[in-house]
Scaffold this motif. Structure first.
Motif, mmCIF file in Angstrom:
data_model
loop_
_atom_site.group_PDB
_atom_site.id
_atom_site.type_symbol
_atom_site.label_atom_id
_atom_site.label_comp_id
_atom_site.label_asym_id
_atom_site.label_seq_id
_atom_site.Cartn_x
_atom_site.Cartn_y
_atom_site.Cartn_z
ATOM 1 N N ARG A 364 14.146 -2.973 -5.437
ATOM 2 C CA ARG A 364 13.674 -4.135 -4.669
ATOM 3 C C ARG A 364 14.455 -4.286 -3.372
ATOM 4 O O ARG A 364 13.891 -4.601 -2.323
ATOM 5 C CB ARG A 364 13.784 -5.410 -5.511
ATOM 6 C CG ARG A 364 12.813 -5.446 -6.692
ATOM 7 C CD ARG A 364 12.656 -6.857 -7.241
ATOM 8 N NE ARG A 364 13.923 -7.429 -7.679
ATOM 9 C CZ ARG A 364 14.429 -7.262 -8.894
ATOM 10 N NH1 ARG A 364 13.770 -6.527 -9.793
ATOM 11 N NH2 ARG A 364 15.579 -7.808 -9.231
ATOM 12 N N VAL A 367 13.200 -1.651 -0.829
ATOM 13 C CA VAL A 367 11.873 -1.977 -0.324
ATOM 14 C C VAL A 367 11.936 -3.130 0.663
ATOM 15 O O VAL A 367 11.314 -3.086 1.741
ATOM 16 C CB VAL A 367 10.919 -2.303 -1.490
ATOM 17 C CG1 VAL A 367 9.615 -2.906 -0.969
ATOM 18 C CG2 VAL A 367 10.624 -1.038 -2.298
ATOM 19 N N GLU A 368 12.662 -4.186 0.322
ATOM 20 C CA GLU A 368 12.728 -5.349 1.217
ATOM 21 C C GLU A 368 13.404 -5.003 2.535
ATOM 22 O O GLU A 368 12.973 -5.445 3.603
ATOM 23 C CB GLU A 368 13.438 -6.512 0.521
ATOM 24 C CG GLU A 368 12.631 -7.064 -0.650
ATOM 25 C CD GLU A 368 13.097 -8.441 -1.081
ATOM 26 O OE1 GLU A 368 13.852 -9.085 -0.314
ATOM 27 O OE2 GLU A 368 12.713 -8.875 -2.186
ATOM 28 N N LEU A 371 10.961 -2.821 4.641
ATOM 29 C CA LEU A 371 9.895 -3.622 5.236
ATOM 30 C C LEU A 371 10.420 -4.517 6.350
ATOM 31 O O LEU A 371 9.748 -4.722 7.374
ATOM 32 C CB LEU A 371 9.202 -4.457 4.162
ATOM 33 C CG LEU A 371 8.394 -3.665 3.129
ATOM 34 C CD1 LEU A 371 7.803 -4.598 2.073
ATOM 35 C CD2 LEU A 371 7.294 -2.853 3.793
ATOM 36 N N GLU A 399 8.162 1.130 -7.650
ATOM 37 C CA GLU A 399 8.137 -0.088 -6.821
ATOM 38 C C GLU A 399 7.379 0.147 -5.518
ATOM 39 O O GLU A 399 6.612 -0.716 -5.064
ATOM 40 C CB GLU A 399 9.565 -0.553 -6.535
ATOM 41 C CG GLU A 399 9.672 -1.836 -5.735
ATOM 42 C CD GLU A 399 9.202 -3.063 -6.494
ATOM 43 O OE1 GLU A 399 9.061 -4.131 -5.863
ATOM 44 O OE2 GLU A 399 8.967 -2.968 -7.727
ATOM 45 N N LEU A 400 7.564 1.302 -4.904
ATOM 46 C CA LEU A 400 6.844 1.614 -3.670
ATOM 47 C C LEU A 400 5.340 1.684 -3.920
ATOM 48 O O LEU A 400 4.536 1.196 -3.113
ATOM 49 C CB LEU A 400 7.339 2.943 -3.097
ATOM 50 C CG LEU A 400 8.748 2.951 -2.506
ATOM 51 C CD1 LEU A 400 9.193 4.382 -2.220
ATOM 52 C CD2 LEU A 400 8.822 2.116 -1.236
ATOM 53 N N THR A 401 4.966 2.278 -5.041
ATOM 54 C CA THR A 401 3.548 2.363 -5.379
ATOM 55 C C THR A 401 2.972 0.978 -5.645
ATOM 56 O O THR A 401 1.868 0.649 -5.198
ATOM 57 C CB THR A 401 3.352 3.267 -6.615
ATOM 58 O OG1 THR A 401 3.905 4.561 -6.348
ATOM 59 C CG2 THR A 401 1.885 3.403 -6.967
ATOM 60 N N ARG A 402 3.731 0.160 -6.365
ATOM 61 C CA ARG A 402 3.268 -1.202 -6.658
ATOM 62 C C ARG A 402 3.076 -2.008 -5.385
ATOM 63 O O ARG A 402 2.129 -2.796 -5.276
ATOM 64 C CB ARG A 402 4.287 -1.900 -7.570
ATOM 65 C CG ARG A 402 3.832 -3.253 -8.094
ATOM 66 C CD ARG A 402 4.896 -3.890 -8.957
ATOM 67 N NE ARG A 402 6.036 -4.343 -8.174
ATOM 68 C CZ ARG A 402 6.070 -5.504 -7.505
ATOM 69 N NH1 ARG A 402 5.029 -6.302 -7.524
ATOM 70 N NH2 ARG A 402 7.143 -5.846 -6.819
ATOM 71 N N ARG A 403 3.958 -1.771 -4.397
ATOM 72 C CA ARG A 403 3.888 -2.530 -3.135
ATOM 73 C C ARG A 403 2.992 -1.841 -2.104
ATOM 74 O O ARG A 403 2.910 -2.278 -0.966
ATOM 75 C CB ARG A 403 5.297 -2.709 -2.571
ATOM 76 C CG ARG A 403 6.274 -3.434 -3.499
ATOM 77 C CD ARG A 403 6.087 -4.920 -3.510
ATOM 78 N NE ARG A 403 6.575 -5.509 -2.287
ATOM 79 C CZ ARG A 403 7.828 -5.965 -2.109
ATOM 80 N NH1 ARG A 403 8.706 -5.860 -3.094
ATOM 81 N NH2 ARG A 403 8.184 -6.510 -0.975
ATOM 82 N N ASN A 404 2.357 -0.738 -2.509
ATOM 83 C CA ASN A 404 1.425 -0.011 -1.635
ATOM 84 C C ASN A 404 2.095 0.489 -0.359
ATOM 85 O O ASN A 404 1.536 0.427 0.736
ATOM 86 C CB ASN A 404 0.222 -0.896 -1.278
ATOM 87 C CG ASN A 404 -0.949 -0.075 -0.763
ATOM 88 O OD1 ASN A 404 -1.120 1.084 -1.143
ATOM 89 N ND2 ASN A 404 -1.747 -0.654 0.116
ATOM 90 N N ILE A 405 3.318 1.024 -0.519
ATOM 91 C CA ILE A 405 4.060 1.587 0.610
ATOM 92 C C ILE A 405 3.982 3.110 0.514
ATOM 93 O O ILE A 405 4.471 3.696 -0.455
ATOM 94 C CB ILE A 405 5.525 1.124 0.596
ATOM 95 C CG1 ILE A 405 5.594 -0.401 0.699
ATOM 96 C CG2 ILE A 405 6.306 1.772 1.734
ATOM 97 C CD1 ILE A 405 6.984 -0.952 0.510
#
Length: 722
Positions: A364, A367-368, A371, A399-405
């Motif tokens: 997390r 990712v944050e 972004l 996590e990247l897949t879940r956040r569509n990154i």
């Protein structure tokens, strides 16, 4: 040849003005009389110090001063690096007064620029008759070499042992480590494969049989290209002839060489005259491939007087706070060339040392931050996440897949590892060398109804007639086998019923390939068209894989012959393939995920280093000796010096592990990597994320209290039903 006498007076500032003083010292060393070069030169090039630019300028400067480019041997660690070096050299030479028209001459003249393995392959073909090789030998990649090892292993009955014998890949890894390190089998087993010690005698028998099989089939593996070259230069007459062909030998990334490569260089230039090596001991991270940092550390002492040493310390990549922390980390190594990277890129932002609760929180955080940087205008491609081992990124990938990154992960499947690419190459290789059983075995089983037993019978029949062709010094062995009155093995073979329809087109194809009746590269198209029905029959995603075949066809068209194509593609294949997951097909921007080993030589504005804890960096599998620990330290140094502006070293406090023997699923507590001890903490911006107390390892009293609470709660639950 370009000579100083043929050109007007030279103003060296025209092509050297952009170099700093130390780079210029390395470039100009001994260049005034390039036909009588001075002793050896060692350039210690720190991370981001302009190593490639310096080496390219040295080659160009030698040429401008009168060196014959045909007599320059330039060794790199990838074909792309060699191509880029040639482009840079030609641009630099063209900028010299009076030599603007020399671009084409230089590009053509630097014909001996390439990797150790590709240059070795060329030389072995030239000297084949003198060293007992067939000039038409083929080269097995690592997987094909392991397959041949497996065939020999099976023939010797080692796969039928009561106790499980090491796998084919393990056997080949042991063999390769012995060859590249120059160590004994016993020492390699003790150091890297202790669980295989009991098989020492059987492995020795296996390796001898494997060598015999290669010689009978006229195939070489990667290691042989160096091994035969090394043996070749050990013969005084051949060594003198080879050395006399090159006035200058220049080597890039010398810290990544193994003992065989070092022995070749020292045999080519035993007095060091005309020898230049460039590298950085602090970035020596490939011991698992047989590389040894000792090559660069010991290089000066091989010569009398010792090699001249020039150290490039000015960094053009990172900010000063990142360099200060990186210098401090590597300064604790047990042995190194002293250097301290510096830059004029000031910054108030120190590297971040971020403590998080666990791997999920680490994902997390990354990712944050990624972004947030993107919102500030930094592209995803300008950011990278690095890790010691490929599986360390698993939680982050979810996590990247879940956040569509979108992201691309490096260190995965290579181009030649894909099944359909290997099928196509096998057809070419078997046509060129009928004794190559691994290639023939693969090709035959592409046909419906042909299994291992049938394929083996065909190969036995073909090998007899091709042996006759070989004894007659016939270079087109399979074609002769097809026409031989003793054989016509392939044409007359009675195929299984399911293969009847495909057999005749197959025989016609192999006859054409073996006899070179179709000119190159049209031959490749002919094979592709034959293969396409088999591709569609064997693969559900045939349309996607077909794109790789078309890519291969376009690559093939850039080579003058089948032989050059096979050699170069095997030794230095492209990276991308349709089998490689994670590559965005639509998004133009994506985050980079990479192992540290795959990230070497790269740079990004924003870098995250995952799992900066003991057990991950250093790996708990690489702390058995001081040498291993030092290499793990260099891995962290390489990761840190990839960052240009921002660096985050993330340290999860605990890991959740599954299926631990006798322990089951459980949390494991971790401590910050030993490579960032307390005295280095002022160089980092250390904080926890998120800004809440991070769990600490439970004390004995805390565990006892928790156990008592559990008992009391259980009692209360029972009383509810009394």
């Amino acid at each position: 040849m370009l000579s100083a006498a043929d050109s007007p007076p030279l103003d060296t500032a025209a092509w050297l003005a952009k170099l700093n003083d130390v780079q210029r010292e390395a470039v100009e060393y001994g260049a005034d009389d390039p036909t009588h070069p001075p002793g050896a030169l060692l350039v210690i090039a720190g991370a981001g110090s302009g190593k490639t630019n310096t080496l390219a300028h040295r080659v160009a400067h030698l040429i401008v001063k009168g060196a014959d480019p045909h007599r320059i041997l330039l060794l790199t660690f990838s074909r792309r690096a060699a191509d880029e070096m040639i482009r840079r050299v030609t641009r630099i030479v063209a900028s010299a007064p009076g030599l603007s028209g020399a671009r084409a001459a230089v590009a053509q003249g630097l014909s001996w620029a390439g990797t150790f393995h590709s240059v070795g392959a060329r030389l072995l073909r030239e000297y084949a008759d003198l060293i007992g090789l067939s000039p038409t030998f083929t080269i097995n990649d690592r997987e094909d070499s392991a397959d041949l090892m497996n065939l020999v292993r099976h023939e010797l009955g080692l796969s039928a042992k009561e106790k499980r014998f090491p796998s084919k890949s393990t056997c080949f890894s042991i063999y390769s480590r012995v060859v590249n390190t120059g160590g004994s089998l016993a020492s390699v087993l003790d150091a890297a494969f202790p669980w295989c010690r009991e098989w020492g005698a059987d492995l020795r028998m296996l390796f001898a049989a494997y060598v015999d099989a290669k010689q009978k089939q006229s195939v070489l593996d990667y290691d042989d290209l160096l091994l035969y070259w090394s043996h070749m230069v050990s013969e005084p007459s051949i060594a003198a002839d080879l050395s006399g062909r090159f006035d200058h030998v220049l080597v890039d990334e010398y810290q990544d060489t193994n003992r065989l490569q070092a022995s070749i260089l020292l045999a080519l230039k035993p007095d060091g005259h005309g020898l230049t090596v460039v590298g950085d001991d602090a970035q020596s991270i490939y011991s698992f491939r047989g590389a040894t940092v000792r090559n660069i550390l010991d290089f000066p002492s091989h010569f009398a007087p010792p090699a001249k040493q020039v150290t490039l310390e000015r960094n053009y990549r990172s900010t000063q706070p990142i360099l200060a922390a990186s210098n401090a980390v590597i300064d604790l190594a047990s042995e190194r060339f002293t250097k301290n990277l510096w830059t004029d890129k000031a910054s108030a932002q120190r590297p971040r040392l971020v403590s998080v609760a666990d791997e999920a929180t680490q994902a997390r955080y990354v990712v944050e931050q990624v972004l947030a940087a993107r919102e500030d205008g930094m592209k995803l491609k300008s950011q990278a996440v690095l890790f010691r081992a490929a599986h360390h990124s698993a939680t982050l990938e979810i996590e990247l897949t879940r956040r569509n990154i979108p992201f691309v992960k490096f260190g995965g499947l290579k181009f030649l590892d894909s099944v359909h690419v290997k099928d196509m190459l096998a057809v070419l290789r078997w046509g060129q060398n009928p004794r190559d059983r691994v290639a023939g075995f693969r090709v035959l089983q592409l046909l419906p109804g042909v299994g291992p037993a049938t394929a083996a019978r065909v190969l036995d029949a073909v090998s007899g007639t091709s042996a006759e062709a070989s004894s007659a010094s016939d270079a087109s062995g399979l074609a002769t086998a097809l026409a031989s009155p003793h054989g016509r093995a392939l044409a007359q073979f009675e195929p299984p019923a399911r293969a009847l329809e495909d057999w005749r087109p197959f025989v016609e194809l192999m006859t054409a390939v073996a006899s070179n009746t179709t000119p190159w590269p049209a031959e490749f198209e002919q094979i592709r068209r034959w293969y396409e029905p088999h591709l569609e029959r064997n693969h559900e995603d045939a349309a996607i894989r077909h794109g790789d075949l078309l890519q291969m066809e376009s690559i093939a068209a850039t080579y003058p012959s089948r032989e050059r194509f096979l050699t170069e593609l095997t030794l230095d294949p492209p990276d991308a393939t349709s089998d490689e997951s994670g590559v965005p097909l639509i998004d133009e921007d994506y985050l980079i995920l990479s192992t540290i080993h795959s990230a070497k030589g790269q740079e990004w504005r924003n870098v995250f280093v995952l799992n900066g804890v003991d057990g991950c960096i250093p790996s708990d599998m690489a702390t058995g000796s001081e040498e291993e620990i030092d290499e793990e330290r260099r891995l962290l140094y390489v990761a840190m010096t990839r960052a240009k502006e921002d660096l985050h070293v993330v340290t999860p406090q605990r890991f959740y592990v599954h299926n631990q023997t006798h322990l089951g699923d459980r949390h494991v507590w971790a401590s910050r990597t030993r490579f960032i001890p307390a005295q280095l903490m002022p160089l980092f911006d250390a904080h926890a994320w998120p800004l809440v107390p991070v769990p600490t390892a439970p004390t004995a009293a805390g565990l006892a209290a928790a156990a008592q609470a559990k008992i009391e709660i259980a009692a209360k639950l029972r009383r509810m039903w009394e």
